[in-house]
Design a protein around this motif. Structure first.
Motif, PDB file in Angstrom:
ATOM      1  N   GLY A  77     -42.461 116.767 -56.194  1.00  0.00           N
ATOM      2  CA  GLY A  77     -41.582 117.818 -56.697  1.00  0.00           C
ATOM      3  C   GLY A  77     -41.027 118.727 -55.622  1.00  0.00           C
ATOM      4  O   GLY A  77     -40.196 119.597 -55.904  1.00  0.00           O
ATOM      5  N   THR A  78     -41.454 118.536 -54.389  1.00  0.00           N
ATOM      6  CA  THR A  78     -40.925 119.341 -53.293  1.00  0.00           C
ATOM      7  C   THR A  78     -39.425 119.132 -53.164  1.00  0.00           C
ATOM      8  O   THR A  78     -38.941 118.008 -53.150  1.00  0.00           O
ATOM      9  CB  THR A  78     -41.616 118.968 -51.969  1.00  0.00           C
ATOM     10  N   SER A  79     -38.684 120.233 -53.055  1.00  0.00           N
ATOM     11  CA  SER A  79     -37.229 120.145 -52.976  1.00  0.00           C
ATOM     12  C   SER A  79     -36.650 121.458 -52.454  1.00  0.00           C
ATOM     13  O   SER A  79     -37.114 122.537 -52.849  1.00  0.00           O
ATOM     14  CB  SER A  79     -36.626 119.844 -54.352  1.00  0.00           C
ATOM     15  N   PRO A  80     -35.643 121.398 -51.588  1.00  0.00           N
ATOM     16  CA  PRO A  80     -35.003 122.633 -51.127  1.00  0.00           C
ATOM     17  C   PRO A  80     -34.277 123.360 -52.254  1.00  0.00           C
ATOM     18  O   PRO A  80     -34.011 124.557 -52.164  1.00  0.00           O
ATOM     19  CB  PRO A  80     -34.014 122.140 -50.062  1.00  0.00           C
ATOM     20  N   ASP A  81     -33.971 122.625 -53.319  1.00  0.00           N
ATOM     21  CA  ASP A  81     -33.269 123.217 -54.463  1.00  0.00           C
ATOM     22  C   ASP A  81     -34.215 123.550 -55.616  1.00  0.00           C
ATOM     23  O   ASP A  81     -33.756 123.922 -56.704  1.00  0.00           O
ATOM     24  CB  ASP A  81     -32.188 122.249 -54.963  1.00  0.00           C
ATOM     25  N   GLY A  82     -35.510 123.383 -55.380  1.00  0.00           N
ATOM     26  CA  GLY A  82     -36.480 123.654 -56.436  1.00  0.00           C
ATOM     27  C   GLY A  82     -36.485 125.118 -56.837  1.00  0.00           C
ATOM     28  O   GLY A  82     -36.254 126.011 -56.018  1.00  0.00           O
ATOM     29  N   LYS A  83     -36.765 125.376 -58.089  1.00  0.00           N
ATOM     30  CA  LYS A  83     -36.779 126.742 -58.587  1.00  0.00           C
ATOM     31  C   LYS A  83     -38.065 127.480 -58.225  1.00  0.00           C
ATOM     32  O   LYS A  83     -38.103 128.708 -58.214  1.00  0.00           O
ATOM     33  CB  LYS A  83     -36.597 126.740 -60.105  1.00  0.00           C
ATOM     34  N   PHE A  90     -43.696 112.226 -41.247  1.00  0.00           N
ATOM     35  CA  PHE A  90     -43.534 111.963 -42.666  1.00  0.00           C
ATOM     36  C   PHE A  90     -44.094 113.108 -43.496  1.00  0.00           C
ATOM     37  O   PHE A  90     -44.951 113.868 -43.044  1.00  0.00           O
ATOM     38  CB  PHE A  90     -44.271 110.675 -43.065  1.00  0.00           C
ATOM     39  N   ALA A  91     -43.605 113.198 -44.718  1.00  0.00           N
ATOM     40  CA  ALA A  91     -44.147 114.132 -45.705  1.00  0.00           C
ATOM     41  C   ALA A  91     -44.753 113.306 -46.830  1.00  0.00           C
ATOM     42  O   ALA A  91     -44.046 112.541 -47.490  1.00  0.00           O
ATOM     43  CB  ALA A  91     -43.047 115.035 -46.251  1.00  0.00           C
ATOM     44  N   LEU A  92     -46.047 113.452 -47.025  1.00  0.00           N
ATOM     45  CA  LEU A  92     -46.721 112.732 -48.096  1.00  0.00           C
ATOM     46  C   LEU A  92     -46.655 113.588 -49.355  1.00  0.00           C
ATOM     47  O   LEU A  92     -47.092 114.736 -49.354  1.00  0.00           O
ATOM     48  CB  LEU A  92     -48.181 112.477 -47.704  1.00  0.00           C
ATOM     49  N   ARG A  93     -46.113 113.019 -50.436  1.00  0.00           N
ATOM     50  CA  ARG A  93     -45.900 113.787 -51.664  1.00  0.00           C
ATOM     51  C   ARG A  93     -46.668 113.195 -52.849  1.00  0.00           C
ATOM     52  O   ARG A  93     -46.079 112.690 -53.806  1.00  0.00           O
ATOM     53  CB  ARG A  93     -44.411 113.828 -52.009  1.00  0.00           C
ATOM     54  N   PRO A  94     -47.989 113.262 -52.819  1.00  0.00           N
ATOM     55  CA  PRO A  94     -48.764 112.762 -53.960  1.00  0.00           C
ATOM     56  C   PRO A  94     -48.682 113.713 -55.139  1.00  0.00           C
ATOM     57  O   PRO A  94     -48.254 114.863 -55.004  1.00  0.00           O
ATOM     58  CB  PRO A  94     -50.186 112.697 -53.398  1.00  0.00           C
ATOM     59  N   ALA A  95     -49.121 113.232 -56.289  1.00  0.00           N
ATOM     60  CA  ALA A  95     -49.168 114.068 -57.500  1.00  0.00           C
ATOM     61  C   ALA A  95     -50.635 114.285 -57.871  1.00  0.00           C
ATOM     62  O   ALA A  95     -51.290 115.161 -57.337  1.00  0.00           O
ATOM     63  CB  ALA A  95     -48.390 113.421 -58.630  1.00  0.00           C
ATOM     64  N   ILE A  96     -51.173 113.450 -58.770  1.00  0.00           N
ATOM     65  CA  ILE A  96     -52.569 113.557 -59.188  1.00  0.00           C
ATOM     66  C   ILE A  96     -53.421 112.626 -58.341  1.00  0.00           C
ATOM     67  O   ILE A  96     -53.095 111.448 -58.190  1.00  0.00           O
ATOM     68  CB  ILE A  96     -52.728 113.212 -60.677  1.00  0.00           C
ATOM     69  N   MET A  97     -54.519 113.154 -57.794  1.00  0.00           N
ATOM     70  CA  MET A  97     -55.375 112.354 -56.913  1.00  0.00           C
ATOM     71  C   MET A  97     -56.805 112.320 -57.429  1.00  0.00           C
ATOM     72  O   MET A  97     -57.374 113.361 -57.764  1.00  0.00           O
ATOM     73  CB  MET A  97     -55.338 112.918 -55.499  1.00  0.00           C
ATOM     74  N   LYS A  98     -57.377 111.131 -57.477  1.00  0.00           N
ATOM     75  CA  LYS A  98     -58.760 110.953 -57.926  1.00  0.00           C
ATOM     76  C   LYS A  98     -59.696 110.983 -56.729  1.00  0.00           C
ATOM     77  O   LYS A  98     -59.442 110.343 -55.709  1.00  0.00           O
ATOM     78  CB  LYS A  98     -58.904 109.622 -58.670  1.00  0.00           C
ATOM     79  N   TRP A  99     -60.779 111.728 -56.854  1.00  0.00           N
ATOM     80  CA  TRP A  99     -61.670 111.943 -55.725  1.00  0.00           C
ATOM     81  C   TRP A  99     -62.383 110.668 -55.289  1.00  0.00           C
ATOM     82  O   TRP A  99     -62.513 109.702 -56.030  1.00  0.00           O
ATOM     83  CB  TRP A  99     -62.700 113.018 -56.057  1.00  0.00           C
ATOM     84  N   ALA A 100     -62.861 110.701 -54.052  1.00  0.00           N
ATOM     85  CA  ALA A 100     -63.573 109.569 -53.468  1.00  0.00           C
ATOM     86  C   ALA A 100     -65.061 109.642 -53.797  1.00  0.00           C
ATOM     87  O   ALA A 100     -65.595 110.716 -54.084  1.00  0.00           O
ATOM     88  CB  ALA A 100     -63.384 109.566 -51.948  1.00  0.00           C
ATOM     89  N   LYS A 101     -65.719 108.519 -53.723  1.00  0.00           N
ATOM     90  CA  LYS A 101     -67.158 108.472 -53.924  1.00  0.00           C
ATOM     91  C   LYS A 101     -67.842 109.317 -52.859  1.00  0.00           C
ATOM     92  O   LYS A 101     -67.542 109.194 -51.668  1.00  0.00           O
ATOM     93  CB  LYS A 101     -67.655 107.033 -53.851  1.00  0.00           C
ATOM     94  N   TRP A 129     -42.954 127.462 -53.971  1.00  0.00           N
ATOM     95  CA  TRP A 129     -43.685 126.507 -53.154  1.00  0.00           C
ATOM     96  C   TRP A 129     -42.833 125.287 -52.804  1.00  0.00           C
ATOM     97  O   TRP A 129     -42.983 124.712 -51.719  1.00  0.00           O
ATOM     98  CB  TRP A 129     -44.974 126.058 -53.857  1.00  0.00           C
ATOM     99  N   GLN A 130     -41.933 124.890 -53.719  1.00  0.00           N
ATOM    100  CA  GLN A 130     -41.076 123.731 -53.468  1.00  0.00           C
ATOM    101  C   GLN A 130     -40.161 123.991 -52.268  1.00  0.00           C
ATOM    102  O   GLN A 130     -39.957 123.119 -51.418  1.00  0.00           O
ATOM    103  CB  GLN A 130     -40.219 123.437 -54.696  1.00  0.00           C
ATOM    104  N   GLN A 131     -39.629 125.170 -52.187  1.00  0.00           N
ATOM    105  CA  GLN A 131     -38.728 125.533 -51.099  1.00  0.00           C
ATOM    106  C   GLN A 131     -39.471 125.658 -49.774  1.00  0.00           C
ATOM    107  O   GLN A 131     -38.988 125.208 -48.734  1.00  0.00           O
ATOM    108  CB  GLN A 131     -38.026 126.843 -51.439  1.00  0.00           C
ATOM    109  N   VAL A 132     -40.665 126.257 -49.827  1.00  0.00           N
ATOM    110  CA  VAL A 132     -41.459 126.441 -48.606  1.00  0.00           C
ATOM    111  C   VAL A 132     -41.854 125.090 -48.020  1.00  0.00           C
ATOM    112  O   VAL A 132     -41.672 124.833 -46.822  1.00  0.00           O
ATOM    113  CB  VAL A 132     -42.719 127.281 -48.899  1.00  0.00           C
ATOM    114  N   LYS A 133     -42.377 124.208 -48.855  1.00  0.00           N
ATOM    115  CA  LYS A 133     -42.818 122.910 -48.353  1.00  0.00           C
ATOM    116  C   LYS A 133     -41.642 122.058 -47.895  1.00  0.00           C
ATOM    117  O   LYS A 133     -41.749 121.293 -46.926  1.00  0.00           O
ATOM    118  CB  LYS A 133     -43.651 122.187 -49.415  1.00  0.00           C
ATOM    119  N   SER A 134     -40.517 122.187 -48.573  1.00  0.00           N
ATOM    120  CA  SER A 134     -39.330 121.440 -48.171  1.00  0.00           C
ATOM    121  C   SER A 134     -38.876 121.860 -46.771  1.00  0.00           C
ATOM    122  O   SER A 134     -38.525 121.017 -45.934  1.00  0.00           O
ATOM    123  CB  SER A 134     -38.199 121.664 -49.174  1.00  0.00           C
TER     124      SER A 134
END
Length: 214
Positions: free
Chosen positions: A114-120, A143-154, A123-128
């Motif tokens: 959801g990171t975007s320079p046009d985001g409302k 690169f910019a890694l843009r994950p959403a939901i992440m499941k934890w590791a063992k 945080w979207q603007q800052v990260k962009s």
């Protein structure tokens, strides 16, 4: 590969570290953090710093590494704007500035879906802006890694309360292409270091596909 990792005492950073240490081709991981990770491993070295902004160019700790995985960050929820800018923009850009050997290094910044320079949202603007400025720092690749939901590791200990709320819905997020495992996060970044990519912003679906290639 030799990797510099920030944020290893947080949710994504700890999960990524645990998965990186399992990979045979990862020779060494330098964790740069304010607190000890509590993890003991022959591949892991820890560099404890009280303030990232006080780090200076020429620091011998950072010599001869292949990549930086900058995962340290903070949620925008409840965080004052000035503090969020410092942590999500000023610190990663300063860290990028002081890195040696940039011509042979890959810098990967953990951003967010959801990171975007046009985001409302702020945080979207800052990260962009952070994503864009890292591209100007002279690295071999960035690169910019843009994950959403992440499941934890063992074996993870630093698990946010909200992650337990998301867990029942994780299979649905996977079907929608918006869910990643920590193993996929780690392996996708290693693939980016090894092979590069034609995109700056790496989506959750990209992460899944890149992880398969490592």
């Amino acid at each position: 590969m030799k990797i510099i990792l920030t944020g290893a005492t947080g949710y994504v950073g700890e999960g990524t570290l645990l998965e990186l240490l399992k990979v045979d081709s990862v020779e060494k991981v330098l964790s740069v953090s304010r607190k000890p990770t509590g993890i003991r491993h022959e591949k892991l070295e820890e560099y404890l710093v009280s303030d990232f902004i006080q780090l200076r160019e020429g620091d011998a700790h950072f010599k001869n590494y292949d990549a930086v995985f900058f995962i340290a960050g903070i949620t925008s929820v409840g965080t004052p704007k000035d503090a969020y800018v410092r942590i999500s923009q000023e610190i990663p850009l300063h860290f990028a500035d002081i890195m040696p050997d940039k011509e042979r290094m890959t810098f990967i910044y953990l951003s967010g879906a959801g990171t975007s320079p046009d985001g409302k949202q702020f945080w979207q603007q800052v990260k962009s802006k952070t994503e864009a400025e890292i591209q100007t720092k002279g690295f071999k690749r960035a690169f910019a890694l843009r994950p959403a939901i992440m499941k934890w590791a063992k074996g993870q200990k630093h698990i946010q309360t909200m992650q337990y709320f998301f867990l029942p819905f994780y299979p649905l997020f996977r079907l929608l292409g918006q869910g990643n495992s920590m193993k996929e996060i780690a392996l996708s970044m290693l693939t980016l270091v090894r092979d590069g990519h034609d995109k700056l912003a790496i989506t959750p679906k990209d992460i899944i596909e890149l992880a398969k290639k490592y």
